[in-house]
Write a protein that holds these residues in place. Structure first.
Motif, PDB file in Angstrom:
ATOM      1  N   LEU A   1      -2.538  12.383  -0.877  1.00 44.24           N
ATOM      2  CA  LEU A   1      -2.611  10.920  -0.947  1.00 44.24           C
ATOM      3  C   LEU A   1      -3.477  10.308   0.155  1.00 44.24           C
ATOM      4  CD1 LEU A   1       1.201  10.291  -1.555  1.00 44.24           C
ATOM      5  CD2 LEU A   1      -0.615   9.893  -3.226  1.00 44.24           C
ATOM      6  N   GLU A   2      -4.061  11.125   0.996  1.00 40.40           N
ATOM      7  CA  GLU A   2      -4.788  10.608   2.169  1.00 40.40           C
ATOM      8  C   GLU A   2      -5.856   9.590   1.798  1.00 40.40           C
ATOM      9  OE1 GLU A   2      -5.101  13.856   5.590  1.00 40.40           O
ATOM     10  OE2 GLU A   2      -5.640  14.680   3.646  1.00 40.40           O
TER      11      GLU A   2
ATOM     12  N   ILE B   1      -4.041   6.229   0.684  1.00 37.96           N
ATOM     13  CA  ILE B   1      -2.838   5.795   1.374  1.00 37.96           C
ATOM     14  C   ILE B   1      -2.854   4.324   1.759  1.00 37.96           C
ATOM     15  CG2 ILE B   1      -3.562   6.387   3.719  1.00 37.96           C
ATOM     16  CD1 ILE B   1      -0.101   7.055   2.130  1.00 37.96           C
ATOM     17  N   ASP B   2      -4.041   3.750   2.019  1.00 33.75           N
ATOM     18  CA  ASP B   2      -4.116   2.344   2.436  1.00 33.75           C
ATOM     19  C   ASP B   2      -4.404   1.393   1.282  1.00 33.75           C
ATOM     20  OD1 ASP B   2      -3.590   2.768   5.200  1.00 33.75           O
ATOM     21  OD2 ASP B   2      -5.622   3.533   5.446  1.00 33.75           O
TER      22      ASP B   2
ATOM     23  N   ILE C   1       4.328  10.101   8.045  1.00 34.09           N
ATOM     24  CA  ILE C   1       3.606   9.532   6.897  1.00 34.09           C
ATOM     25  C   ILE C   1       2.264  10.234   6.706  1.00 34.09           C
ATOM     26  CG2 ILE C   1       2.425   7.464   6.040  1.00 34.09           C
ATOM     27  CD1 ILE C   1       4.729   5.847   7.363  1.00 34.09           C
ATOM     28  N   GLN C   2       1.561  10.484   7.794  1.00 33.75           N
ATOM     29  CA  GLN C   2       0.270  11.186   7.707  1.00 33.75           C
ATOM     30  C   GLN C   2       0.456  12.589   7.155  1.00 33.75           C
ATOM     31  OE1 GLN C   2      -1.105  10.820  11.766  1.00 33.75           O
ATOM     32  NE2 GLN C   2      -2.255   8.934  11.335  1.00 33.75           N
TER      33      GLN C   2
ATOM     34  N   LEU D   1       3.332   9.575  -4.987  1.00 30.46           N
ATOM     35  CA  LEU D   1       3.814   8.717  -3.897  1.00 30.46           C
ATOM     36  C   LEU D   1       5.330   8.612  -3.940  1.00 30.46           C
ATOM     37  CD1 LEU D   1       3.387   6.722  -1.560  1.00 30.46           C
ATOM     38  CD2 LEU D   1       3.063   4.909  -3.268  1.00 30.46           C
TER      39      LEU D   1
ATOM     40  N   SER E   1       0.856  -1.189   0.000  1.00 28.15           N
ATOM     41  CA  SER E   1       0.000   0.000   0.000  1.00 28.15           C
ATOM     42  C   SER E   1       0.891   1.237   0.000  1.00 28.15           C
ATOM     43  CB  SER E   1      -0.893   0.009   1.246  1.00 28.15           C
ATOM     44  OG  SER E   1      -0.108   0.203   2.418  1.00 28.15           O
ATOM     45  N   GLY E   2       0.285   2.392  -0.219  1.00 26.82           N
ATOM     46  CA  GLY E   2       1.054   3.623  -0.151  1.00 26.82           C
ATOM     47  C   GLY E   2       1.679   3.792   1.221  1.00 26.82           C
ATOM     48  N   TYR E   3       0.907   3.485   2.266  1.00 27.62           N
ATOM     49  CA  TYR E   3       1.398   3.607   3.642  1.00 27.62           C
ATOM     50  C   TYR E   3       2.599   2.702   3.868  1.00 27.62           C
ATOM     51  CZ  TYR E   3       1.436   3.944   8.721  1.00 27.62           C
ATOM     52  OH  TYR E   3       1.816   4.171  10.023  1.00 27.62           O
TER      53      TYR E   3
ATOM     54  N   ALA F   1       1.269  12.324   3.421  1.00 34.26           N
ATOM     55  CA  ALA F   1       0.081  11.915   2.662  1.00 34.26           C
ATOM     56  C   ALA F   1      -0.852  13.106   2.449  1.00 34.26           C
ATOM     57  CB  ALA F   1      -0.644  10.800   3.397  1.00 34.26           C
TER      58      ALA F   1
END
Length: 306
Positions: free
Chosen positions: A128-129, A132-133, A119-120, A147, A98-100, A123
Motif C-alpha cells: 500500500l506504500e 497510503i496518502d 503504519i509504514q 487496507l 487517506s489510507g494512512y 503499508a
C-alpha cells in the motif's frame, strides 16, 4: 503446513444460538490450534457470521462456552478483545480518510506506541506504500480490501478472524490476499477464515469444517476430507461404444455419471472393467478423478437436504 503447539488457541464447547424460534447454531464444538488456518465453509445462512460474532464477543451464546487463549468470551470479553481482530464481510474503511489516516485511527484506538513505524511497516507488507496518502475513495476494490486487512493487523493481534476476505476481489488481488494470509500464518498467528471459494479453502486451510443448517456436518484437514470421500474413475470408450457402455452399466446396477466419459466410483472399477472386457468394448483411457472440496461440499449438502 505449520507445526502447531498442543495447547488450543480457540475452544468452542457445545455453543448454541437462537433468534426467536429459529435455531441458528445447534451444539457447535471445535478446537483450533495456535498458528492454524482454520476454515469454516457453509452455504449462505448456515450460521458462519453468527459464529464469528460469538467468538469475537459481539454476540453471546445462549449456552455452551467459547474460550480464546483460555479466556472466556462471556466472562472476560475485554481480555479476549486484546488478543483478537475481526475483518468482517463489509469493509470498515473511511472513504474520506487517506489510507494512512485510517490506519492511524485504529492504531490510536488500540494504543499502539510507535504508530508511524507500524503504519509504514503494514503499508509495505500489504503493498500500500504508493497509495497510503491517497483518499480511500480513490482506491480500487482490491486495494480497499487490502487496507481493511492492514487495519485488522494493527497492534499485532494473536488471532485474526477473516469473514470472506476475498469476496468481490479480482483474481490478481485475490492471489495477493492469499499471500498475505499465508505470511500472517507463517508468523505464528492463528487465523479463522470463512469463504465462499472452495479453491481458496483448499489452498489455504490447515483444517476445515462444513457448517450446514447450524450444525458441523464434516471436519478434517483437506487431505483427510478428500481421502475419506469416494474416489471416482473416468473411463473413456471408443465413441461408437459409449452408449453401449452406458447400457451395460445400467443393466449391472452400477452408478455412473456421463461427462465426456463414464465416471464411476473407484470401488466399482474392477467390476466395470471386467464387464467391458467381457463385452469386447475398447477402453481408450482410464483416469482417476481427483476429489475436490466442491464435490464434497455438494455431496454433503445434498445428503443433508434429503
Amino acid at each position: 503446513m505449520n507445526t502447531f503447539q498442543t495447547k488450543p488457541m480457540i475452544t468452542i464447547d457445545h455453543a448454541k444460538k437462537q433468534f426467536g424460534k429459529v435455531s441458528v447454531l445447534k451444539d457447535i464444538s471445535m478446537t483450533i490450534q495456535k498458528g492454524e488456518i482454520y476454515t469454516l465453509l457453509g452455504e449462505n445462512g448456515a450460521g458462519k457470521t453468527t459464529l464469528i460474532k460469538m467468538m469475537t464477543t459481539l454476540l453471546q451464546p445462549d449456552s455452551g462456552e467459547i474460550t480464546i487463549a483460555g479466556r472466556s468470551v462471556t466472562k472476560q470479553p475485554n481480555e479476549v478483545r486484546e488478543l483478537i481482530s475481526l475483518n468482517s464481510q463489509e469493509a470498515t474503511v473511511d472513504m474520506f480518510f487517506s489510507g494512512y489516516e485510517n490506519l492511524r485511527l485504529i492504531a490510536r484506538l488500540r494504543g499502539v506506541k510507535n504508530e508511524k513505524a507500524e503504519i509504514q511497516q503494514l503499508a509495505k507488507r500489504l503493498g500500500l506504500e504508493e497509495f497510503i496518502d491517497r483518499r480511500v475513495a480513490e482506491y480500487s476494490g482490491g486495494m480497499r480490501r487490502r487496507l481493511d486487512i492492514a487495519m485488522s493487523l494493527v497492534g499485532d493481534p494473536e488471532i485474526l478472524f477473516l469473514d470472506e476476505p476475498t469476496t468481490g476481489v479480482d483474481p490478481k488481488n485475490r492471489l495477493e490476499i492469499w499471500r498475505i494470509i499465508r505470511e500472517i500464518s507463517d508468523a505464528g498467528k492463528t487465523i479463522f477464515l470463512t469463504t465462499q471459494y472452495l479453491d481458496e479453502a483448499d489452498r489455504l486451510s490447515d483444517h476445515i469444517s462444513f457448517l450446514h443448517k447450524g450444525e458441523i456436518v464434516l471436519t478434517g484437514t483437506p487431505a483427510e476430507l478428500k481421502k475419506n470421500t469416494n474416489k471416482k474413475v473416468k473411463i473413456t470408450l471408443e465413441t461408437e461404444q459409449h452408449e453401449q457402455g452406458k447400457a451395460l452399466l445400467t443393466q449391472a446396477g452400477i452408478s455412473f455419471e456421463d461427462n465426456e466419459g463414464l465416471i464411476i466410483n473407484d470401488e466399482d472399477q474392477q467390476q466395470t472393467l471386467e464387464l467391458f472386457v467381457a463385452n469386447q468394448l475398447t477402453i481408450v483411457a482410464l483416469i482417476a478423478e481427483e476429489v475436490s472440496l466442491e464435490t464434497i461440499f455438494l455431496m454433503i449438502t445434498k445428503e443433508q437436504n434429503k
